[in-house]
Enzyme design. Structure first.
Site, PDB file in Angstrom:
ATOM      1  N   GLU A  21      -7.941   4.787   9.898  1.00  0.00           N
ATOM      2  CA  GLU A  21      -7.494   4.550   8.522  1.00  0.00           C
ATOM      3  C   GLU A  21      -8.479   3.709   7.723  1.00  0.00           C
ATOM      4  O   GLU A  21      -9.299   2.982   8.285  1.00  0.00           O
ATOM      5  CB  GLU A  21      -6.092   3.924   8.508  1.00  0.00           C
ATOM      6  N   GLU A  43       7.497   0.905   5.236  1.00  0.00           N
ATOM      7  CA  GLU A  43       6.815  -0.056   6.108  1.00  0.00           C
ATOM      8  C   GLU A  43       6.928  -1.454   5.502  1.00  0.00           C
ATOM      9  O   GLU A  43       6.761  -1.620   4.290  1.00  0.00           O
ATOM     10  CB  GLU A  43       5.333   0.350   6.225  1.00  0.00           C
ATOM     11  N   GLN A  50      -3.888   3.461   1.363  1.00  0.00           N
ATOM     12  CA  GLN A  50      -4.273   3.574   2.770  1.00  0.00           C
ATOM     13  C   GLN A  50      -4.415   5.056   3.117  1.00  0.00           C
ATOM     14  O   GLN A  50      -3.442   5.806   3.079  1.00  0.00           O
ATOM     15  CB  GLN A  50      -3.193   2.942   3.664  1.00  0.00           C
ATOM     16  N   HIS A 105       0.817  -1.214   0.000  1.00  0.00           N
ATOM     17  CA  HIS A 105       0.000   0.000   0.000  1.00  0.00           C
ATOM     18  C   HIS A 105       0.851   1.264   0.000  1.00  0.00           C
ATOM     19  O   HIS A 105       2.021   1.250   0.357  1.00  0.00           O
ATOM     20  CB  HIS A 105      -0.972   0.035   1.193  1.00  0.00           C
ATOM     21  N   HIS A 153       3.846   7.266   3.541  1.00  0.00           N
ATOM     22  CA  HIS A 153       4.753   6.116   3.557  1.00  0.00           C
ATOM     23  C   HIS A 153       4.419   5.130   2.446  1.00  0.00           C
ATOM     24  O   HIS A 153       3.348   5.172   1.852  1.00  0.00           O
ATOM     25  CB  HIS A 153       4.724   5.407   4.920  1.00  0.00           C
TER      26      HIS A 153
HETATM   27  C1  V0V Z   1       8.754  12.261   9.769  1.00  0.00           C
HETATM   28  N1  V0V Z   1       9.771  12.447   8.902  1.00  0.00           N
HETATM   29  C2  V0V Z   1       9.454  11.885   7.731  1.00  0.00           C
HETATM   30  C3  V0V Z   1       8.167  11.320   7.906  1.00  0.00           C
HETATM   31  N2  V0V Z   1       7.767  11.568   9.189  1.00  0.00           N
HETATM   32  N3  V0V Z   1      10.123  11.794   6.567  1.00  0.00           N
HETATM   33  C4  V0V Z   1       9.502  11.163   5.557  1.00  0.00           C
HETATM   34  N4  V0V Z   1       8.271  10.599   5.654  1.00  0.00           N
HETATM   35  C5  V0V Z   1       7.579  10.662   6.808  1.00  0.00           C
HETATM   36  N5  V0V Z   1       6.381  10.117   6.883  1.00  0.00           N
HETATM   37  C6  V0V Z   1      11.013  13.172   9.167  1.00  0.00           C
HETATM   38  C7  V0V Z   1      10.735  14.594   9.574  1.00  0.00           C
HETATM   39  O1  V0V Z   1      10.571  15.417   8.458  1.00  0.00           O
HETATM   40  C8  V0V Z   1      11.967  14.929  10.374  1.00  0.00           C
HETATM   41  O2  V0V Z   1      13.024  15.262   9.513  1.00  0.00           O
HETATM   42  C9  V0V Z   1      12.302  13.621  11.073  1.00  0.00           C
HETATM   43  O3  V0V Z   1      11.692  12.587  10.283  1.00  0.00           O
HETATM   44  C10 V0V Z   1      11.746  13.553  12.489  1.00  0.00           C
HETATM   45  O4  V0V Z   1      10.383  13.881  12.423  1.00  0.00           O
HETATM   46  P1  V0V Z   1       9.451  14.243  13.672  1.00  0.00           P
HETATM   47  O5  V0V Z   1       8.230  14.898  13.172  1.00  0.00           O
HETATM   48  O6  V0V Z   1      10.265  14.912  14.721  1.00  0.00           O
HETATM   49  O7  V0V Z   1       8.946  12.871  14.143  1.00  0.00           O
HETATM   50  P2  V0V Z   1       9.518  11.765  15.072  1.00  0.00           P
HETATM   51  O8  V0V Z   1      11.020  11.655  15.044  1.00  0.00           O
HETATM   52  O9  V0V Z   1       8.834  11.870  16.379  1.00  0.00           O
HETATM   53  O10 V0V Z   1       8.918  10.521  14.290  1.00  0.00           O
HETATM   54  C11 V0V Z   1       9.248  10.170  12.976  1.00  0.00           C
HETATM   55  C12 V0V Z   1       8.996   8.658  12.825  1.00  0.00           C
HETATM   56  C13 V0V Z   1       7.518   8.452  13.216  1.00  0.00           C
HETATM   57  C14 V0V Z   1       9.265   8.279  11.393  1.00  0.00           C
HETATM   58  C15 V0V Z   1       9.922   7.904  13.772  1.00  0.00           C
HETATM   59  O11 V0V Z   1       6.698   9.173  12.324  1.00  0.00           O
HETATM   60  C16 V0V Z   1       7.112   7.029  13.263  1.00  0.00           C
HETATM   61  O12 V0V Z   1       7.358   6.323  14.248  1.00  0.00           O
HETATM   62  N6  V0V Z   1       6.471   6.504  12.188  1.00  0.00           N
HETATM   63  C17 V0V Z   1       6.061   5.120  12.118  1.00  0.00           C
HETATM   64  C18 V0V Z   1       4.646   4.944  12.588  1.00  0.00           C
HETATM   65  C19 V0V Z   1       3.649   5.598  11.685  1.00  0.00           C
HETATM   66  O13 V0V Z   1       3.951   6.407  10.843  1.00  0.00           O
HETATM   67  N7  V0V Z   1       2.328   5.224  11.892  1.00  0.00           N
HETATM   68  C20 V0V Z   1       1.237   5.786  11.135  1.00  0.00           C
HETATM   69  C21 V0V Z   1       0.843   4.877  10.010  1.00  0.00           C
HETATM   70  P3  V0V Z   1      13.919  16.563   9.717  1.00  0.00           P
HETATM   71  O14 V0V Z   1      12.983  17.715   9.659  1.00  0.00           O
HETATM   72  O15 V0V Z   1      14.551  16.349  11.055  1.00  0.00           O
HETATM   73  O16 V0V Z   1      14.904  16.527   8.572  1.00  0.00           O
HETATM   74  S1  V0V Z   1       0.070   3.414  10.647  1.00  0.00           S
HETATM   75  C22 V0V Z   1      -0.009   2.272   9.340  1.00  0.00           C
HETATM   76  O17 V0V Z   1       0.593   2.559   8.244  1.00  0.00           O
HETATM   77  C23 V0V Z   1      -0.737   1.109   9.561  1.00  0.00           C
HETATM   78  C24 V0V Z   1      -1.478   0.834  10.816  1.00  0.00           C
HETATM   79  C25 V0V Z   1      -0.785   0.052   8.514  1.00  0.00           C
HETATM   80  O18 V0V Z   1      -0.259   0.212   7.431  1.00  0.00           O
HETATM   81  O19 V0V Z   1      -1.397  -1.027   8.784  1.00  0.00           O
HETATM   82 CO    CO Z   2       0.656   1.708   6.384  1.00  0.00          CO
END
Ligand code: V0V
Ligand code: CO
Length: 143
Positions: free
Chosen positions: A43, A133, A59, A7, A83
């Site tokens: 979602e 992911e 998604q 996705h 993502h």
């Molecule tokens: C943040 N950054 C990204 C980003 N989110 N870069 C690209 N794509 C993204 N989606 C960058 C952001 O611009 C910053 O860069 C840096 O990472 C730190 O961002 P932050 O806002 O301070 O955020 P953090 O460090 O607290 O968290 C970032 C991470 C977080 C990636 C660790 O978003 C995370 O844990 N994501 C995984 C969980 C998730 O996204 N769940 C929702 C979908 P600079 O400015 O420092 O350069 S759930 C899902 O998909 C499900 C359930 C499914 O598929 O089944």
């Molecule tokens: Co997802």
């Protein structure tokens, strides 16, 4: 290692509005809706296609609160691609192999994902700015 694009995750402010857009503009169909408290999202999965490696989806993701992964993303970048989820046969094995290449894992162990999948995220800072992911779909899902 990757079987398919499972996705593409898209961050939005209003899930129902975006579902209506994808349905009416692209003719896609919602096959699942979930609230995932751990991930901080409400979602919906919209079916796009079936391939040899399994199905692919869009998604749509709405944050449950501003202080969530998607909430912070929206505040910083606005709506758009959040993502890419790749289908894998064994998420734990894929995590181990990828971590062995020096890519940071966001998750130390697989989490609960949409439609019964086991998922894990790779850090976007180690993957060229793309939040990535890994998705292991359940066996009864036809994958
Ligand atoms: C943040 N950054 C990204 C980003 N989110 N870069 C690209 N794509 C993204 N989606 C960058 C952001 O611009 C910053 O860069 C840096 O990472 C730190 O961002 P932050 O806002 O301070 O955020 P953090 O460090 O607290 O968290 C970032 C991470 C977080 C990636 C660790 O978003 C995370 O844990 N994501 C995984 C969980 C998730 O996204 N769940 C929702 C979908 P600079 O400015 O420092 O350069 S759930 C899902 O998909 C499900 C359930 C499914 O598929 O089944
Ligand atoms: Co997802």
């Amino acid at each position: 290692m990757f079987l398919r694009i499972d996705h593409v995750g898209i961050a939005c402010n209003d899930l129902e509005e975006k579902i209506a857009f994808y349905e009416s503009t692209f003719g896609l169909t919602v096959v699942s809706r979930e609230v995932n408290e751990e991930q901080g999202v409400r979602e919906a999965m919209l079916h796009v296609a079936d391939g040899d490696g399994g199905a692919s989806y869009v998604q749509l993701l709405e944050p449950l609160h501003p202080d969530t992964a998607v909430g912070k993303f929206l505040a910083r970048r606005g709506e758009g691609v959040h993502h890419i989820g790749y289908g894998v046969a064994d998420v734990a094995k894929a995590m181990e192999e990828i971590a062995g290449q020096g890519v940071r894992l966001v998750d130390e162990r697989p989490r609960h994902g949409s439609m019964g999948a086991a998922i894990a995220f790779l850090h976007p800072k180690d993957t060229g700015g793309v939040l990535t992911e890994l998705v292991q779909a359940p066996r009864d899902n036809g994958h």
